[in-house]
Design an enzyme around this catalytic site. Structure first.
Site, PDB file in Angstrom:
ATOM      1  N   GLU A  63      41.834  38.545  50.261  1.00 14.44           N
ATOM      2  CA  GLU A  63      40.579  37.975  50.760  1.00 14.44           C
ATOM      3  C   GLU A  63      39.737  37.441  49.607  1.00 14.44           C
ATOM      4  OE1 GLU A  63      37.273  37.806  53.909  1.00 14.44           O
ATOM      5  OE2 GLU A  63      39.096  38.936  54.233  1.00 14.44           O
ATOM      6  N   THR A  64      39.719  38.147  48.510  1.00 12.04           N
ATOM      7  CA  THR A  64      38.972  37.692  47.342  1.00 12.04           C
ATOM      8  C   THR A  64      39.493  36.348  46.852  1.00 12.04           C
ATOM      9  OG1 THR A  64      38.432  39.950  46.654  1.00 12.04           O
ATOM     10  CG2 THR A  64      38.404  38.254  44.933  1.00 12.04           C
TER      11      THR A  64
END
Length: 142
Positions: A63-64
Site C-alpha cells: 500500500e505504501t
C-alpha cells in the site's frame, strides 16, 4: 518513463513524513517515480506468532509503494487515496530484509493501479499484490 524523484525531498513534502506506521515497520524508500517505486522492510519486528513475515506487513509495504507512485502521478492538482488492495502470499520469510517493487499498470486521470512484487534477499517472490488508487481533486482536502 518519467523522471525519478528525490526520495528525501518527497518525504519532506508529506504532512507527516513517511507516517507513523511506515516508521514503525522500518520501511525505507529506495527509488520513486510515477512508474516505479522500490522500498525495503525488515522481517524482524514484522512477524506473526510463528516467526514468519506477517501477511499484513506485506500489505502495508504494498500500500505504501502504490500510494507513493500514484501520489507522484497525481501531483500537483490531485491527491491519491487507496480504494482496493489484494495480496497473494507465495512463501514465507523468516529473517533479513524484503524488497517491494511497485510497477504501474495503469496511470489514468481518475485512477492509478500498481502491481507490487515483494521478494526476499535471494530474489524469491514472497508476495504479489495489486493496489488501485482513486485520484481526487486536491482542493477537496485542503
Amino acid at each position: 518513463m518519467s523522471e525519478q524523484y528525490d526520495v528525501a525531498e518527497f518525504i519532506s513534502r508529506m504532512p507527516q513524513g513517511m507516517g507513523a506506521l511506515n516508521d514503525k515497520m522500518g520501511i525505507e524508500i529506495v527509488e520513486i517515480s510515477p512508474e516505479r517505486v522500490v522500498a525495503t522492510m525488515p522481517v524482524e519486528g514484522n512477524t506473526q506468532p510463528y516467526g514468519l513475515l506477517h501477511g499484513g506487513a506485506s500489505v502495508v509495504l504494498a500500500e505504501t509503494l502504490g500510494s507513493i507512485g500514484s501520489a507522484l502521478h497525481a501531483m500537483p492538482d490531485r491527491l491519491s487515496v487507496g480504494v482496493d488492495i489484494n495480496a497473494t502470499h507465495h512463501r514465507a520469510a523468516t529473517s533479513g530484509t524484503v524488497t517491494g517493487t511497485a510497477t504501474a499498470i495503469h496511470l489514468g486521470r481518475s485512477s492509478a493501479a500498481y502491481e507490487v512484487v515483494i521478494t526476499d534477499e535471494q530474489g524469491r517472490r514472497i508476495c504479489t499484490s495489486r493496489i488501485t488508487c482513486a485520484l481526487m481533486p486536491a482542493e477537496r482536502y485542503s
